[in-house]
Design a protein around this motif. Structure first.
Motif, PDB file in Angstrom:
ATOM      1  N   LEU A  37      19.265 -36.202  29.288  1.00 31.25           N
ATOM      2  CA  LEU A  37      18.794 -35.436  30.482  1.00 31.25           C
ATOM      3  C   LEU A  37      19.446 -33.919  30.641  1.00 31.25           C
ATOM      4  CD1 LEU A  37      19.578 -37.981  32.994  1.00 31.25           C
ATOM      5  CD2 LEU A  37      17.363 -36.829  32.593  1.00 31.25           C
ATOM      6  N   GLY A  64      18.971 -29.994  34.563  1.00 28.61           N
ATOM      7  CA  GLY A  64      19.657 -29.376  35.657  1.00 28.61           C
ATOM      8  C   GLY A  64      19.909 -27.946  35.501  1.00 28.61           C
ATOM      9  N   ARG A 118      26.981 -25.028  38.946  1.00 31.06           N
ATOM     10  CA  ARG A 118      28.394 -24.796  39.107  1.00 31.06           C
ATOM     11  C   ARG A 118      28.971 -23.974  37.869  1.00 31.06           C
ATOM     12  NH1 ARG A 118      29.362 -31.250  39.893  1.00 31.06           N
ATOM     13  NH2 ARG A 118      27.510 -31.000  38.483  1.00 31.06           N
ATOM     14  N   SER A 120      14.896 -34.151  27.979  1.00 27.11           N
ATOM     15  CA  SER A 120      14.317 -34.207  29.199  1.00 27.11           C
ATOM     16  C   SER A 120      14.538 -32.893  29.715  1.00 27.11           C
ATOM     17  CB  SER A 120      14.934 -35.245  29.901  1.00 27.11           C
ATOM     18  OG  SER A 120      14.554 -35.243  31.454  1.00 27.11           O
ATOM     19  N   LEU A 121      13.473 -31.807  29.881  1.00 30.68           N
ATOM     20  CA  LEU A 121      13.691 -30.588  30.086  1.00 30.68           C
ATOM     21  C   LEU A 121      13.491 -29.985  31.353  1.00 30.68           C
ATOM     22  CD1 LEU A 121      12.882 -29.040  26.822  1.00 30.68           C
ATOM     23  CD2 LEU A 121      15.122 -29.358  27.438  1.00 30.68           C
ATOM     24  N   LEU A 156      12.418 -33.948  38.602  1.00 32.27           N
ATOM     25  CA  LEU A 156      12.083 -35.206  38.809  1.00 32.27           C
ATOM     26  C   LEU A 156      13.338 -36.264  39.175  1.00 32.27           C
ATOM     27  CD1 LEU A 156       9.253 -36.166  36.357  1.00 32.27           C
ATOM     28  CD2 LEU A 156       8.867 -35.750  38.733  1.00 32.27           C
ATOM     29  N   GLY A 157      14.462 -35.507  39.257  1.00 38.70           N
ATOM     30  CA  GLY A 157      15.803 -36.366  39.259  1.00 38.70           C
ATOM     31  C   GLY A 157      16.123 -37.051  38.088  1.00 38.70           C
ATOM     32  N   ASP A 178      25.730 -33.423  29.730  1.00 41.13           N
ATOM     33  CA  ASP A 178      26.853 -32.458  29.921  1.00 41.13           C
ATOM     34  C   ASP A 178      28.178 -33.107  29.837  1.00 41.13           C
ATOM     35  OD1 ASP A 178      26.808 -33.976  32.180  1.00 41.13           O
ATOM     36  OD2 ASP A 178      26.830 -32.196  33.787  1.00 41.13           O
ATOM     37  N   VAL A 179      28.100 -34.249  28.962  1.00 42.60           N
ATOM     38  CA  VAL A 179      29.358 -35.043  28.923  1.00 42.60           C
ATOM     39  C   VAL A 179      29.756 -35.092  27.522  1.00 42.60           C
ATOM     40  CG1 VAL A 179      29.824 -37.580  28.963  1.00 42.60           C
ATOM     41  CG2 VAL A 179      28.803 -36.663  30.991  1.00 42.60           C
ATOM     42  N   GLU A 235      27.432 -43.299  44.554  1.00 40.19           N
ATOM     43  CA  GLU A 235      27.634 -41.991  44.058  1.00 40.19           C
ATOM     44  C   GLU A 235      28.116 -41.030  45.093  1.00 40.19           C
ATOM     45  OE1 GLU A 235      26.543 -41.039  41.114  1.00 40.19           O
ATOM     46  OE2 GLU A 235      26.253 -38.857  41.441  1.00 40.19           O
ATOM     47  N   ILE A 289      34.513 -44.586  36.587  1.00 37.27           N
ATOM     48  CA  ILE A 289      33.469 -43.757  37.304  1.00 37.27           C
ATOM     49  C   ILE A 289      32.387 -43.964  36.162  1.00 37.27           C
ATOM     50  CG2 ILE A 289      34.617 -42.340  38.621  1.00 37.27           C
ATOM     51  CD1 ILE A 289      33.591 -40.700  35.563  1.00 37.27           C
ATOM     52  N   ASN A 290      31.113 -43.810  36.612  1.00 38.17           N
ATOM     53  CA  ASN A 290      30.099 -43.600  35.657  1.00 38.17           C
ATOM     54  C   ASN A 290      30.165 -42.558  34.675  1.00 38.17           C
ATOM     55  OD1 ASN A 290      27.431 -43.394  34.599  1.00 38.17           O
ATOM     56  ND2 ASN A 290      26.362 -42.453  36.386  1.00 38.17           N
ATOM     57  N   ALA A 291      29.969 -42.997  33.463  1.00 37.81           N
ATOM     58  CA  ALA A 291      30.377 -41.722  32.167  1.00 37.81           C
ATOM     59  C   ALA A 291      29.246 -41.080  31.989  1.00 37.81           C
ATOM     60  CB  ALA A 291      31.351 -42.201  31.082  1.00 37.81           C
ATOM     61  N   TYR A 325      23.891 -44.630  29.086  1.00 34.96           N
ATOM     62  CA  TYR A 325      23.333 -45.752  29.305  1.00 34.96           C
ATOM     63  C   TYR A 325      22.574 -46.558  28.290  1.00 34.96           C
ATOM     64  CZ  TYR A 325      23.679 -43.051  33.973  1.00 34.96           C
ATOM     65  OH  TYR A 325      24.096 -41.842  34.901  1.00 34.96           O
ATOM     66  N   GLU A 336      21.142 -42.863  40.064  1.00 32.79           N
ATOM     67  CA  GLU A 336      22.680 -43.114  40.530  1.00 32.79           C
ATOM     68  C   GLU A 336      22.502 -43.696  42.011  1.00 32.79           C
ATOM     69  OE1 GLU A 336      21.779 -40.218  39.152  1.00 32.79           O
ATOM     70  OE2 GLU A 336      23.022 -39.578  37.801  1.00 32.79           O
TER      71      GLU A 336
HETATM   72  N1  GDD Z   1      15.440 -33.760  33.638  1.00 35.56           N
HETATM   73  C1  GDD Z   1      16.207 -33.675  34.585  1.00 35.56           C
HETATM   74  N2  GDD Z   1      15.541 -33.619  35.837  1.00 35.56           N
HETATM   75  N3  GDD Z   1      17.547 -33.842  34.210  1.00 35.56           N
HETATM   76  C2  GDD Z   1      18.387 -33.518  35.391  1.00 35.56           C
HETATM   77  C3  GDD Z   1      17.774 -33.585  36.789  1.00 35.56           C
HETATM   78  C4  GDD Z   1      16.274 -33.510  36.894  1.00 35.56           C
HETATM   79  O1  GDD Z   1      15.771 -33.431  38.151  1.00 35.56           O
HETATM   80  N4  GDD Z   1      18.873 -33.319  37.413  1.00 35.56           N
HETATM   81  C5  GDD Z   1      19.971 -33.270  36.762  1.00 35.56           C
HETATM   82  N5  GDD Z   1      19.605 -33.394  35.373  1.00 35.56           N
HETATM   83  C6  GDD Z   1      20.449 -33.589  34.283  1.00 35.56           C
HETATM   84  C7  GDD Z   1      21.584 -32.432  34.432  1.00 35.56           C
HETATM   85  O2  GDD Z   1      21.189 -31.571  33.517  1.00 35.56           O
HETATM   86  C8  GDD Z   1      22.654 -33.218  33.770  1.00 35.56           C
HETATM   87  O3  GDD Z   1      22.764 -33.225  32.283  1.00 35.56           O
HETATM   88  C9  GDD Z   1      22.495 -34.592  34.133  1.00 35.56           C
HETATM   89  O4  GDD Z   1      21.088 -34.935  34.573  1.00 35.56           O
HETATM   90  C10 GDD Z   1      23.585 -35.158  35.380  1.00 35.56           C
HETATM   91  O5  GDD Z   1      23.307 -34.036  36.217  1.00 35.56           O
HETATM   92  P1  GDD Z   1      24.692 -33.397  36.947  1.00 35.56           P
HETATM   93  O6  GDD Z   1      24.312 -32.491  37.904  1.00 35.56           O
HETATM   94  O7  GDD Z   1      25.572 -32.932  36.174  1.00 35.56           O
HETATM   95  O8  GDD Z   1      25.314 -34.639  37.704  1.00 35.56           O
HETATM   96  P2  GDD Z   1      26.809 -34.737  38.247  1.00 35.56           P
HETATM   97  O9  GDD Z   1      27.787 -34.291  37.214  1.00 35.56           O
HETATM   98  O10 GDD Z   1      27.047 -34.194  39.468  1.00 35.56           O
HETATM   99  O11 GDD Z   1      26.950 -36.273  38.328  1.00 35.56           O
HETATM  100  C11 GDD Z   1      26.304 -37.500  37.292  1.00 35.56           C
HETATM  101  O12 GDD Z   1      27.382 -37.448  36.139  1.00 35.56           O
HETATM  102  C12 GDD Z   1      28.476 -37.939  36.536  1.00 35.56           C
HETATM  103  C13 GDD Z   1      29.268 -38.078  35.124  1.00 35.56           C
HETATM  104  O13 GDD Z   1      29.674 -36.821  34.642  1.00 35.56           O
HETATM  105  C14 GDD Z   1      26.071 -38.684  37.671  1.00 35.56           C
HETATM  106  O14 GDD Z   1      25.329 -39.419  36.839  1.00 35.56           O
HETATM  107  C15 GDD Z   1      27.486 -39.466  38.329  1.00 35.56           C
HETATM  108  O15 GDD Z   1      27.080 -40.831  38.418  1.00 35.56           O
HETATM  109  C16 GDD Z   1      28.301 -39.304  37.074  1.00 35.56           C
HETATM  110  O16 GDD Z   1      29.662 -39.730  37.253  1.00 35.56           O
END
Ligand code: GDD
Ligand code: MG
Length: 335
Positions: A6, A9, A13, A52-53, A83-84, A106-107, A156, A168-170, A173, A192
């Protein structure tokens, strides 16, 4: 095995860096983050990854123009509106009718994916979430489990005082294709907030594996810097970048760099390709990108200086991430 990554995003930040470079293509210790992540997937047998871009898709297609990363085949799927997380997975995984790995783009982690998939199998789960332990879970998905790993709840980003556990969710999956059937097509859906909580309505479907593996979400300036320190300190393997040599303990230098003999380098440090460190300069806990020029007597502390930056002689910078091609004049600069 196939993976969906994924990367849609906007990386809000990490603005302003992410105005010009999407977060997964920002370097961590001089290697694009996404390349580090794909290398990790490849080490565990992933031979095809779907990216997934959404945000700045052309930056990815340009970077991986031959649709390969080493032996791994890449596919690009572009969302025209966000699309989330679940909607993005569903859309990207169209046509994949087998078990898949999914990861947030981003992990930074060295989780043993092979053991993770084995755990998923042993549980007979439909979806398995990897868990990491953090001090303040309120910025993440919080996931209490039973002793056998079955998920009790998925919350979440709960308020700090309502956090049920530090696990926490790392963001990695294993999903069976049946999970995708439960996600409506072409709608914005959050895995989530919607998919995982809904799966809990019937027992035996959703499991999670706790792990002490290295884990960091690079999504804020502090964490982005921390990732550099950890990589340069060898926490994800040595050398931190292929081809770098160790100048002194924890000080790494890439090919073509020149360092004045009286410069002082205090670990962890990485000096990028063809970078130049002038006489009497002091560099502490910092990373220099390729072609960076550090003038005589300049001082850098706890900073990440991206490619082709020039730092004037005598300049002093601390706690900064400096965008590529910037010119830093004399005088102190602090983040
Ligand atoms: N394709 C797509 N479409 N990717 C998306 C979208 C979207 O609409 N929204 C977010 N992403 C991607 C981001 O690029 C990122 O790689 C990932 O999904 C998670 O989004 P973040 O915006 O970084 O979420 P977060 O860090 O606040 O929270 C998520 O990650 C945590 C762990 O680092 C959640 O999954 C939490 O539950 C989790 O703990
Ligand atoms: Mg994140």
């Amino acid at each position: 095995m196939k993976a969906v990554v994924l990367v849609g995003g906007e990386g809000t930040r990490l603005r302003p860096l992410t105005y010009t470079t999407p977060k997964p293509l920002l370097p961590i210790a001089n290697v694009e983050f996404l390349e580090r992540q794909l290398a990790w997937l490849a080490r565990h047998g992933v031979d095809e990854a779907v990216l997934s871009l959404g945000y700045m898709p052309e930056a990815f297609t340009r970077h991986f123009h031959d649709e390969r990363f080493g032996d791994m085949k890449l596919r690009f799927v572009v969302e025209h509106e966000p699309l989330g997380t679940a909607g993005g997975i569903r859309f990207a995984a169209e046509g994949i009718n087998e078990r898949m790995l999914v990861c947030n783009g981003d992990v930074l982690t060295d989780l043993d994916l092979s053991a993770f998939v084995r755990f998923h199998d042993e549980c007979g789960a439909e979806a398995t979430i990897s868990l990491a332990q953090v001090e303040d879970p309120s910025a993440f998905g919080v996931v209490p489990t039973r002793t056998d790993g079955e998920v009790i709840a998925f919350v979440e980003k709960p308020p700090r005082e309502q956090v049920p556990t530090n696990w926490i969710n790392a963001g990695t999956y294993v999903l069976e294709p049946s999970v995708l059937d439960g996600i409506p097509a072409r709608l914005n859906v959050s895995i989530e907030r919607e998919t995982f909580p809904r799966m809990l309505e019937r027992p035996g479907r959703l499991y999670a594996m706790q792990s002490d593996a290295y884990w960091l979400d690079i999504g804020t300036p502090q964490k982005y810097f921390e990732a550099h320190v950890d990589v340069c300190s060898g926490r994800l393997g040595r050398p931190p970048v292929a081809g770098a040599s160790e100048w002194s303990s924890g000080v790494w230098v890439q090919p073509g760099a020149t360092i004045a003999p009286d410069a002082e380098l205090v670990a962890p440090v990485l000096i990028g390709e063809r970078a130049n460190v002038g006489s009497g300069a002091r560099i502490e806990a910092s990373v220099l990108g390729a072609d960076v020029e550090v003038g005589a007597g300049a001082s850098l502390a706890r900073s990440v200086v991206l490619d082709a930056v020039s730092v004037a002689p005598g300049a002093s910078i601390a706690d900064l991430v400096v965008a590529p091609d910037a010119a830093l004049p004399c005088g102190p600069r602090e983040g």
